[in-house]
Design a protein around this motif. Sequence first.
Motif, PDB file in Angstrom:
ATOM      1  N   LEU A   1       1.013  -1.233   0.127  1.00  0.00           N
ATOM      2  CA  LEU A   1       0.063   0.046  -0.145  1.00  0.00           C
ATOM      3  C   LEU A   1       0.895   1.205  -0.005  1.00  0.00           C
ATOM      4  N   LEU A   2       1.995   1.254   0.776  1.00  0.00           N
ATOM      5  CA  LEU A   2       2.854   2.336   0.853  1.00  0.00           C
ATOM      6  C   LEU A   2       3.625   2.725  -0.540  1.00  0.00           C
ATOM      7  N   ALA A   3       3.854   1.385  -1.206  1.00  0.00           N
ATOM      8  CA  ALA A   3       4.535   1.700  -2.614  1.00  0.00           C
ATOM      9  C   ALA A   3       3.462   2.225  -3.463  1.00  0.00           C
ATOM     10  N   VAL A   4       2.209   1.857  -3.258  1.00  0.00           N
ATOM     11  CA  VAL A   4       1.253   2.495  -4.281  1.00  0.00           C
ATOM     12  C   VAL A   4       1.131   3.936  -3.788  1.00  0.00           C
ATOM     13  N   TRP A   5       0.901   4.345  -2.670  1.00  0.00           N
ATOM     14  CA  TRP A   5       0.600   5.722  -2.305  1.00  0.00           C
ATOM     15  C   TRP A   5       1.871   6.462  -2.755  1.00  0.00           C
ATOM     16  N   THR A   6       3.200   5.986  -3.012  1.00  0.00           N
ATOM     17  CA  THR A   6       4.225   6.929  -3.249  1.00  0.00           C
ATOM     18  C   THR A   6       4.174   7.703  -4.656  1.00  0.00           C
ATOM     19  N   VAL A   7       3.336   6.718  -5.441  1.00  0.00           N
ATOM     20  CA  VAL A   7       2.951   7.493  -6.822  1.00  0.00           C
ATOM     21  C   VAL A   7       2.088   8.608  -6.570  1.00  0.00           C
ATOM     22  N   PHE A   8       1.429   8.887  -5.717  1.00  0.00           N
ATOM     23  CA  PHE A   8       0.605  10.072  -5.568  1.00  0.00           C
ATOM     24  C   PHE A   8       1.313  11.334  -4.505  1.00  0.00           C
ATOM     25  N   LEU A   9       2.607  11.045  -4.120  1.00  0.00           N
ATOM     26  CA  LEU A   9       3.227  11.994  -3.443  1.00  0.00           C
ATOM     27  C   LEU A   9       3.448  13.263  -4.380  1.00  0.00           C
ATOM     28  N   PRO A  10       3.712  13.262  -5.683  1.00  0.00           N
ATOM     29  CA  PRO A  10       3.649  14.543  -6.214  1.00  0.00           C
ATOM     30  C   PRO A  10       2.416  15.212  -6.306  1.00  0.00           C
ATOM     31  N   LEU A  11       1.345  14.605  -6.242  1.00  0.00           N
ATOM     32  CA  LEU A  11       0.007  15.226  -6.152  1.00  0.00           C
ATOM     33  C   LEU A  11       0.033  16.030  -4.781  1.00  0.00           C
ATOM     34  N   LEU A  12       0.369  15.087  -3.707  1.00  0.00           N
ATOM     35  CA  LEU A  12       0.150  16.011  -2.195  1.00  0.00           C
ATOM     36  C   LEU A  12       1.467  16.874  -2.303  1.00  0.00           C
ATOM     37  N   ASN A  13       2.472  16.962  -2.811  1.00  0.00           N
ATOM     38  CA  ASN A  13       3.417  18.057  -3.083  1.00  0.00           C
ATOM     39  C   ASN A  13       2.856  19.222  -3.699  1.00  0.00           C
ATOM     40  N   ASN A  14       1.891  19.070  -4.811  1.00  0.00           N
ATOM     41  CA  ASN A  14       1.557  20.132  -5.347  1.00  0.00           C
ATOM     42  C   ASN A  14       0.455  20.875  -4.604  1.00  0.00           C
ATOM     43  N   SER A  15      -0.090  20.149  -3.434  1.00  0.00           N
ATOM     44  CA  SER A  15      -1.186  20.778  -2.395  1.00  0.00           C
ATOM     45  C   SER A  15      -0.441  21.399  -1.350  1.00  0.00           C
ATOM     46  N   PHE A  16       0.421  20.756  -0.537  1.00  0.00           N
ATOM     47  CA  PHE A  16       1.104  21.000   0.281  1.00  0.00           C
ATOM     48  C   PHE A  16       2.345  21.874   0.281  1.00  0.00           C
ATOM     49  N   GLN A  17       3.169  21.758  -0.822  1.00  0.00           N
ATOM     50  CA  GLN A  17       4.216  22.494  -1.261  1.00  0.00           C
ATOM     51  C   GLN A  17       5.180  22.329  -0.140  1.00  0.00           C
ATOM     52  N   VAL A  18       5.666  20.957   0.229  1.00  0.00           N
ATOM     53  CA  VAL A  18       6.723  20.564   0.853  1.00  0.00           C
ATOM     54  C   VAL A  18       8.019  21.005   0.051  1.00  0.00           C
TER      55      VAL A  18
ATOM     56  N   GLN B   1      10.366   3.552  -6.615  1.00  0.00           N
ATOM     57  CA  GLN B   1      11.064   2.191  -6.890  1.00  0.00           C
ATOM     58  C   GLN B   1      11.776   1.678  -5.609  1.00  0.00           C
ATOM     59  N   THR B   2      12.089   2.775  -4.712  1.00  0.00           N
ATOM     60  CA  THR B   2      12.675   2.070  -3.298  1.00  0.00           C
ATOM     61  C   THR B   2      11.415   1.372  -2.645  1.00  0.00           C
ATOM     62  N   SER B   3      10.441   1.779  -2.478  1.00  0.00           N
ATOM     63  CA  SER B   3       9.374   1.518  -1.565  1.00  0.00           C
ATOM     64  C   SER B   3       8.799   0.129  -2.382  1.00  0.00           C
ATOM     65  N   MET B   4       8.537   0.182  -3.748  1.00  0.00           N
ATOM     66  CA  MET B   4       8.125  -0.837  -4.424  1.00  0.00           C
ATOM     67  C   MET B   4       9.175  -2.063  -4.332  1.00  0.00           C
ATOM     68  N   LEU B   5      10.456  -1.766  -4.338  1.00  0.00           N
ATOM     69  CA  LEU B   5      11.319  -2.811  -4.054  1.00  0.00           C
ATOM     70  C   LEU B   5      11.523  -3.460  -2.693  1.00  0.00           C
ATOM     71  N   LEU B   6      11.313  -2.750  -1.920  1.00  0.00           N
ATOM     72  CA  LEU B   6      10.964  -3.259  -0.293  1.00  0.00           C
ATOM     73  C   LEU B   6       9.978  -3.896  -0.117  1.00  0.00           C
ATOM     74  N   ALA B   7       8.593  -3.348  -0.690  1.00  0.00           N
ATOM     75  CA  ALA B   7       7.450  -4.348  -0.462  1.00  0.00           C
ATOM     76  C   ALA B   7       7.561  -5.521  -1.390  1.00  0.00           C
ATOM     77  N   ILE B   8       8.185  -5.767  -2.424  1.00  0.00           N
ATOM     78  CA  ILE B   8       8.467  -6.805  -3.046  1.00  0.00           C
ATOM     79  C   ILE B   8       9.188  -7.786  -2.323  1.00  0.00           C
ATOM     80  N   ILE B   9      10.279  -7.459  -1.653  1.00  0.00           N
ATOM     81  CA  ILE B   9      10.980  -8.266  -0.824  1.00  0.00           C
ATOM     82  C   ILE B   9       9.952  -8.854   0.341  1.00  0.00           C
ATOM     83  N   ARG B  10       9.285  -7.732   0.804  1.00  0.00           N
ATOM     84  CA  ARG B  10       8.464  -8.494   1.955  1.00  0.00           C
ATOM     85  C   ARG B  10       7.276  -9.327   1.602  1.00  0.00           C
TER      86      ARG B  10
END
Length: 175
Positions: free
Chosen positions: A27-44, A157-166
Amino acid sequence: MEHSQKKARVFREFLDFITVRTAFGGLLAVWTVFLPLLNNSFQVLPLKEYGVDNGVFDILTPTWITVITTTITLVALLSIFAMRASFCGFGKRDARRKALISISISIAMLALYTVAHQIYQEYAYFSLGVVHHSLQQLYFELPLLILYATFFSHLTQTSMLLAIIRFYKKVKCDA
């Protein structure tokens, strides 16, 4: 008939991957795809249009940058999932190594983006004489886009690789 069964099996495996069997990892790996959208909203990370709170993007607007980056991170997620069988068994060590390299690249791109954005914000318009709405401005915006998209895609990619290992700790390898 066999082709549709294979598609259904891959789809079921993807749903298992992002939900039940890996719980938080997929779930974390999939959510990282949407981090650019969150950054556009919150301007981190700084991503503002020219003329708005010292923004630097003019030709490539923050909306376009977000769309491009989200598309790239989605492609990164799906391409890693398509290679999941290669990370089964002895490939787990390779996946850990690739995840470490990927997070290192991601951190480096974040640092470079932040520095390049600050330099562009401070010096491009006054010292270098970049004209508003000119092609010359695009030469400064494209490297920023590349750094921004590379940061998010390697984070995915990092979160996806770690999720695949798990995932393969809990699921028997078919490969």
